[in-house]
Design a protein around this motif. Structure first.
Motif, mmCIF file in Angstrom:
data_model
loop_
_atom_site.group_PDB
_atom_site.id
_atom_site.type_symbol
_atom_site.label_atom_id
_atom_site.label_comp_id
_atom_site.label_asym_id
_atom_site.label_seq_id
_atom_site.Cartn_x
_atom_site.Cartn_y
_atom_site.Cartn_z
ATOM 1 N N ASP A 236 0.848 -1.180 0.000
ATOM 2 C CA ASP A 236 0.000 0.000 0.000
ATOM 3 C C ASP A 236 0.895 1.244 0.000
ATOM 4 O O ASP A 236 1.937 1.270 0.643
ATOM 5 N N ARG B 158 0.869 1.932 -6.104
ATOM 6 C CA ARG B 158 1.298 0.881 -5.198
ATOM 7 C C ARG B 158 2.803 0.692 -5.310
ATOM 8 O O ARG B 158 3.407 0.923 -6.357
ATOM 9 N N ARG C 148 -10.859 1.542 -1.740
ATOM 10 C CA ARG C 148 -9.635 0.930 -1.226
ATOM 11 C C ARG C 148 -9.397 1.256 0.239
ATOM 12 O O ARG C 148 -8.713 0.490 0.944
ATOM 13 N N ARG D 180 -7.527 -5.261 1.544
ATOM 14 C CA ARG D 180 -7.151 -5.591 0.173
ATOM 15 C C ARG D 180 -7.440 -7.058 -0.115
ATOM 16 O O ARG D 180 -6.915 -7.952 0.549
ATOM 17 N N PHE E 209 -6.978 -2.768 -7.173
ATOM 18 C CA PHE E 209 -6.281 -3.408 -6.059
ATOM 19 C C PHE E 209 -5.035 -4.178 -6.517
ATOM 20 O O PHE E 209 -4.328 -4.734 -5.690
#
Length: 636
Positions: free
Chosen positions: A152, A199, A390, A395, A581
């Motif tokens: 993350d 990410r 999110r 996740r 994701f």
């Protein structure tokens, strides 16, 4: 070392936001009581600073010398406990406050470390620890892998902000201005990460679900042994044991949904019914995500997180099924119908949600059930992501979804790789010169121009795309003029393009623009043509490993009723959820057509979007519900 009033205000704002977020996590994930929620909230808000102070020898930690911080952190936690449901509509604002806290905490943490004589590298690390340490302690307390360790985009902004602080101190320019700049940079990077789903690179997947294949013996590998498959089949049978009795409400619920369809972004009644039932099942419920989206989270100990998705919206179609529960609904005077089977999807997912909640002894992990708006207009999934999805849910390890199709009811079908096509709708406007119908020599006729374009477009797929590359180009509408004796000055053409690869997509779009432009030049059009792309769907490209796992689970449960799906030229925006994701996904089909009717041939079988499309209630609902449960248990 006292803080200037502005930094103090920001510091307290961040403390409140961290306390709020920590407590919301407790409410969402593990359903703790008041003491537990208060503890996790304060741990999140204050834990990083306490760890820093212990490491630098500042004892007792500053938190225990200033009751203000304790009170603010506790206040945030209490707010979350008492009005957690109402807070969901402010998810974006809470994310902003959280980013403010992250920025301020990394700056104050780094500066305090330097004040105690630590070196620059140590100060950067302690600044980041101050910002993310509380959240890490919270995650460990609820037995979840800390979010900062799962790619993350959270620790990186804190490290940058702390590094800027150290840099300013070493240059001798540290003060209120430089501190605000460092905090602002951290805040900006964090918000950009949220906005664009940025990410940090993660380790390669080995099983399609983001964890080593040995993590769950008997469930962790796409290639399972016969004994392992039997174990999963046995667990599925246990969860589904009371299917008919437990879901006695399901058929009536489906009929009600079918009779009350709602267009994209208008699914308020459907969303309310879904949220009410999920709360009865003890799911943590988030409403109004992306407008009318609903998400339910059921945490059940350690294990993977699986996301199951259903879409909710209907179509502007006048129903002609003749069913006693046929829709008579309208929206702005237009008829509305569940002509694509999304009512089936909603009823099946709610049924699966109930069965999983009633059999928690058969699985471990977290189940996320997501009811998405506006699939038909291609922006529902992205809208939920942009509205903070999110930040609302853990996740997932995998995302799963299904669609009822014109196949025999009771069957399920899977396909690895590109399964549903990318779709692009295009509006083309071509220009002419208007005139009286009796004087065509004075006109440049856009009707003739549009007609030539339509004919020439038929050659794109036939002569420019390789035979082995599935591609569809449909002219859905040509509109021009208002009266028989008037040659209009413009014409509008609506196209729909379906492709399975980015190269084919680009080739078709380029060919359309080239042909239209050339035909306009040949007709001496007075203006350049106008092109507008809208309702763009991505390719649904099923992850091979995840699809293999689901296919094997289906084979074990459904036997010869499970088979291959192949490629369909329909389109979906489901993959936008998985892409946000950065997780694998698979999307399968379930049959909804009476087997006897199906045997008569495709001309007799109503397809999706037809005014006569109405899946037979059973075994469609039962099969769809079972499929979702069996697929989820392949991970959980």
């Amino acid at each position: 070392m006292s803080q200037p009033p502005l930094l103090l205000a920001l510091d307290l704002t961040g403390t409140f936001a961290f306390g709020l977020n920590g407590a919301l996590t407790a409410v969402r994930m593990v359903r703790l009581d008041l003491v537990g929620v208060l503890t996790l909230g304060m741990m999140t808000a204050l834990g990083g600073g306490i760890l820093r102070d212990i490491l630098i020898g500042s004892l007792p930690p500053a938190t225990f010398n200033d009751v203000l911080y304790l009170g603010v952190a506790a206040g945030g936690a209490l707010v979350a406990f008492f009005i957690s449901v109402e807070l969901e509509r402010f998810a974006k604002l809470i994310t902003i406050f959280d980013a403010v806290g992250l920025g301020v905490f990394c700056v104050t943490g780094a500066s305090k470390a330097l004040a105690y004589g630590l070196g620059g590298v140590q100060a950067v690390l302690l600044g980041a620890l101050t910002a993310v340490g509380g959240g890490t302690l919270r995650d460990v307390a609820i037995k979840r892998v800390p979010s900062v360790l799962t790619s993350d985009f959270y620790a990186v902004p804190a490290l940058v902000g702390a590094a800027l602080t150290v840099f300013a101190v070493n240059l001798g320019i540290y003060g209120i201005a430089s501190a605000l700049v460092a905090a602002a940079v951290c805040f900006t990077i964090r918000m950009l990460g949220v906005r664009y789903s940025l990410r940090v690179p993660s380790t390669p997947r080995r099983d399609g679900a983001g964890r080593p294949a040995v993590a769950h013996p008997g469930r962790g590998s796409a290639r399972t042994t016969r004994g392992e498959t039997s174990m999963d089949t046995s667990r599925a049978s246990a969860v589904l044991a009371d299917l008919d009795t437990a879901l006695s409400w399901q058929e009536d619920f489906y009929r009600d949904l079918h009779a009350h369809p709602e267009l994209s972004h208008q699914e308020t009644r459907t969303a309310s019914l879904v949220a009410e039932r999920l709360r009865e099942l003890d799911y943590q419920v988030h409403e109004k995500v992306g407008g009318t989206g609903v998400v339910g989270v059921l945490a059940n100990g350690d294990g993977p997180t699986v996301l199951l998705r259903a879409d909710m919206d209907a179509l502007p179609v006048r129903e002609a099924t003749g069913l006693p529960y046929a829709s008579t609904a309208t929206a702005d005077g237009e008829p509305v119908m569940h002509a694509c089977g999304h009512d089936v999807h909603v009823a099946c997912l709610l049924g699966a949600a109930q069965l999983m909640a009633s059999a928690t002894g058969q699985w471990n992990g977290t189940l996320v059930v997501l009811f998405q708006p506006a699939e038909e207009v291609a922006d529902g999934a992205r809208g939920m992501v942009d509205d903070g999805l999110r930040a609302l849910i853990p996740r997932p390890d995998v995302a799963l979804a299904q669609h009822v199709l014109p196949m025999p009811a009771g069957t399920v079908a899977t396909n690895a790789g590109p399964t549903l096509a990318a779709a692009d709708s295009m509006r083309i406007t071509v220009h002419g010169r208007g005139a009286h119908g009796s004087m065509p020599q004075s006109a440049i006729d856009p009707v003739v121009l549009a007609s030539m374009i339509v004919v020439r477009l038929q050659t794109v797929v036939a002569r420019e795309i390789a035979p082995g590359e599935p591609t569809v180009l449909t002219v859905g509408s040509v509109r021009a003029g208002t009266k028989s004796n008037i040659i209009p000055d413009r014409a509008e053409i609506l196209l729909n393009i379906r492709t399975y690869s980015e190269r084919a997509r680009a080739d078709v779009l380029d060919a359309i623009e080239r042909i239209v432009t050339a035909e306009c030049q040949a007709s001496k059009s007075p203006r350049e043509p106008e092109f507008e792309l809208f309702e763009r769907f991505p390719v649904t490209d099923n992850d091979a490993s995840s699809t293999g796992r689901v296919a094997e689970a289906f084979a074990g449960h459904f036997g010869d009723r499970a088979g291959p799906l192949g490629q369909w030229a329909a389109s979906e925006d489901f993959s936008d959820l998985a892409t946000a994701f950065d997780i694998p996904y698979t999307y399968w089909g379930i049959g909804g057509i009476d087997p006897d009717l199906f045997e008569r041939g495709p001309q007799e079988v109503p397809a999706n979007h037809s005014p006569t499309f109405a899946p037979v209630i059973q075994p469609t609902l039962s099969t769809g519900t079972q499929a979702l449960v069996v697929a989820a248990l392949a991970w959980l």
